[in-house]
Design an enzyme around this catalytic site. Structure first.
Site, PDB file in Angstrom:
ATOM      1  N   GLU A 373     -70.106 -38.047 -13.045  1.00 50.84           N
ATOM      2  CA  GLU A 373     -71.301 -38.896 -13.193  1.00 50.84           C
ATOM      3  C   GLU A 373     -71.646 -39.112 -14.663  1.00 50.84           C
ATOM      4  O   GLU A 373     -71.945 -40.215 -15.093  1.00 50.84           O
ATOM      5  CB  GLU A 373     -72.507 -38.273 -12.478  1.00 50.84           C
ATOM      6  CG  GLU A 373     -72.429 -38.287 -10.955  1.00 50.84           C
ATOM      7  CD  GLU A 373     -72.196 -39.680 -10.398  1.00 50.84           C
ATOM      8  OE1 GLU A 373     -72.760 -40.644 -10.946  1.00 50.84           O
ATOM      9  OE2 GLU A 373     -71.426 -39.798  -9.424  1.00 50.84           O
ATOM     10  N   HIS A 376     -69.655 -41.658 -16.450  1.00 47.64           N
ATOM     11  CA  HIS A 376     -70.138 -43.042 -16.352  1.00 47.64           C
ATOM     12  C   HIS A 376     -71.077 -43.360 -17.518  1.00 47.64           C
ATOM     13  O   HIS A 376     -71.060 -44.455 -18.065  1.00 47.64           O
ATOM     14  CB  HIS A 376     -70.886 -43.265 -15.036  1.00 47.64           C
ATOM     15  CG  HIS A 376     -69.989 -43.417 -13.844  1.00 47.64           C
ATOM     16  ND1 HIS A 376     -68.952 -44.310 -13.804  1.00 47.64           N
ATOM     17  CD2 HIS A 376     -69.984 -42.800 -12.639  1.00 47.64           C
ATOM     18  CE1 HIS A 376     -68.354 -44.241 -12.619  1.00 47.64           C
ATOM     19  NE2 HIS A 376     -68.947 -43.312 -11.903  1.00 47.64           N
ATOM     20  N   GLU A 452     -64.556 -45.919 -11.779  1.00 47.35           N
ATOM     21  CA  GLU A 452     -64.432 -44.650 -11.059  1.00 47.35           C
ATOM     22  C   GLU A 452     -63.230 -43.854 -11.575  1.00 47.35           C
ATOM     23  O   GLU A 452     -63.326 -42.648 -11.821  1.00 47.35           O
ATOM     24  CB  GLU A 452     -64.304 -44.882  -9.552  1.00 47.35           C
ATOM     25  CG  GLU A 452     -65.571 -45.386  -8.889  1.00 47.35           C
ATOM     26  CD  GLU A 452     -66.773 -44.524  -9.195  1.00 47.35           C
ATOM     27  OE1 GLU A 452     -66.678 -43.292  -9.157  1.00 47.35           O
ATOM     28  OE2 GLU A 452     -67.836 -45.102  -9.514  1.00 47.35           O
TER      29      GLU A 452
HETATM   30 ZN   LIG Z   1     -68.571 -42.669  -9.950  1.00 45.15          ZN
END
Ligand SMILES: [Zn+2]
Length: 512
Positions: A373, A376, A452
């Site tokens: 996370e 990101h 991702e």
């Molecule tokens: Zn993600």
């Protein structure tokens, strides 16, 4: 005869008929395309009855079968709900549901003493030259208010608000049976639902009210700005929506989300310490870590972060945390979080519904998920997404400004004598832009899958490849994700790469 002949016939129709036909045709094309994709994916659920050899290490046959049946049920549900909403949308268009609702709203306003419909009244022409509201001092504004068409502008806005209220009420009511069935039949059957009917209804009413509290004032200001903004209204309208979205992002977590869910600070302990150490190691300006009681709704799990600049918080679903999940309480008698004390009886309702299964991730795995996370953030994905969406919104408002004067667009949807701005927004943003919206959403899905992979690679660089690997497997299992997918279906729909591809990428990079 056939398609070409009917296309020829279409070109000979008046412009408004052609626009209407094209909108309907496009909507059904998208619908049929997505149904075709869903059927391809459905065939995979039906025929893949044994764990494929390459997944032998990842999923046991019992979980595989559970997940297969869950996804089959979901696919049947989305077939029927998709068919329903396509037919509903078509009937609304064919029978002039939008102009009907507009006239109905006008009548309601008439009863309330605001007079009937007004849009297109000459007084609005006078407003064209007025500079945007924030450049004008209040005194001449009051003067203008009395002289100009603003009182009737207000009644127009009132009619628009009644229209919005009725339209959202209609869609909430028609959506309710579907949502009930999804929660209390499908999710319930597969062991995910944690809500009682009372909680669900209270939640739905709360959601409707909160939505109206935001939607109605924002829309009236937007309509006002479009009306008095002059030639460059689209710039002010865009700036306004930009400000609104920034404000909403800022207040959402502190003032809106807590209306629906309980957020508790993550208790002091090893997990919290480790999260802080990791945040510090990549300069993430972490101020708080919360646990949200996602288990009150469903046992699906998740984690996210939010906040601006130097004030970022992390939110973990309790269902993600093996140690804190109430779903595990029956098995693990560990002193986790404080028992909830809402005093509303919700906790009793939940306790009764706790399913006897262990779920969630170990601390190292939670850290690996957070590593992803925070990847990101560190890789600028969040900022990139905001920039893309704002550029898109600017482009849309600009095109809206180009198109709003075209009377045939309104005529196509049954507005022959008046051109209400709200209806223009609806027609142009939803129907005229729909081909563009489809292309954009496909590009964003592709981009999201790239992000991702990059975030996974980032977590790997933090030395978390092994833990992320096992966390992904566990989360897939807890959420009953099906690990096999049709390539075309996944290309079109999946915002996250298929599990196997992510695992392979992690494995490859492990060897680097
Ligand atoms: Zn993600």
């Amino acid at each position: 005869m056939g398609m070409w002949a009917s296309l020829d016939a279409m070109w000979e129709m008046p412009a408004e008929k052609r626009i209407f036909g094209a909108v309907l045709l496009f909507s059904w094309t998208v619908y049929l395309w997505e149904t075709f994709l869903a059927q391809r994916q459905r065939r995979i659920y039906k025929t893949t009855t044994h764990v494929p050899p390459e997944l032998g290490q990842i999923m046991d046959s019992e979980t595989f079968e559970k997940s297969r049946l869950y996804q089959l049920d979901k696919s049947t549900f989305s077939f029927w709900s998709g068919l329903y909403s396509e037919i509903e949308g078509t009937l609304i268009l064919l029978f002039g549901g939008i102009p009907y609702l507009w006239r109905l709203s006008g009548r309601f306003c008439g009863y309330a003493g605001f007079g009937p419909e007004y849009e297109g009244a000459p007084c609005f022409r006078k407003l064209q030259g007025i500079p945007p509201p924030f450049l004008v001092s209040p005194v001449p504004l009051i003067h203008l208010f009395l002289q100009s068409g603003i009182p009737s502008l207000l009644s127009l806005i009132t009619q628009s608000l009644v229209f919005l209220l009725l339209a959202t009420l209609f869609s909430a009511l028609t959506g309710l049976p579907w949502s009930l069935y999804n929660t209390f039949v499908i999710e319930e059957k597969h062991g995910f639902n944690q809500q009682t009917l009372g909680f669900f209804m209270k939640d739905a009413v709360k959601k409707f009210i909160v939505t109206q509290c935001i939607l109605l004032p924002v829309s009236s200001l937007l309509l006002y700005i479009i009306k008095i903004g002059g030639d460059y209204f689209f710039i002010y309208a865009w700036l306004f929506t930009l400000v609104v979205s920034l404000v909403l992002v800022t207040i959402y977590a502190d003032y809106i989300a807590p209306l629906f869910d309980k957020f508790t600070p993550l208790p002091e302990g090893k997990l919290k310490q480790e999260i802080e150490v990791m945040a510090k190691s990549i300069d993430f300006p972490l101020t708080k870590v919360y646990v949200v009681e996602g288990s009150k709704r469903s046992s699906h799990s998740n984690a996210y972060f939010y906040g601006f600049f130097k004030n970022k918080r992390i939110v973990l679903f309790d269902t993600l945390l093996e140690e804190y999940s109430v779903l595990n309480k029956d098995i693990l008698e560990e002193p986790g979080m404080e028992p909830r004390k809402d005093g509303e009886g919700d906790s009793e309702e939940i306790k009764a519904k706790v399913k006897n299964k262990k779920q969630g991730c170990k601390n190292e795995e939670v850290l690996a998920v957070l590593g992803h996370e925070l990847g990101h953030w560190k890789l600028g994905h969040t900022v990139k997404n905001i920039i893309i969406s704002q550029m898109n919104s600017f482009l849309c408002f600009f095109l809206f400004a180009v198109l709003i004067g075209r009377k045939e667009l309104f005529a196509a949807f049954g507005f022959y004598t008046s051109q209400p701005t709200l209806i223009g927004l609806l027609i142009i943003f939803q129907f005229i832009f729909s081909p563009y919206n489809e292309v954009l959403s496909f590009c964003l899905t592709v981009l999201s899958r790239r992000f991702e992979f990059q975030a996974d690679a980032f977590a790997k660089k933090l030395g978390k490849a092994k833990d992320l690997y096992s966390a992904l497997i566990k989360l897939n299992k807890d959420n009953l994700g099906f690990p096999v997918s049709d390539w075309l279906f996944s290309m079109w729909h999946y915002s996250h790469p298929p599990l196997l591809e992510r695992l392979q990428a992690l494995e490859n990079s492990k060897q680097d």
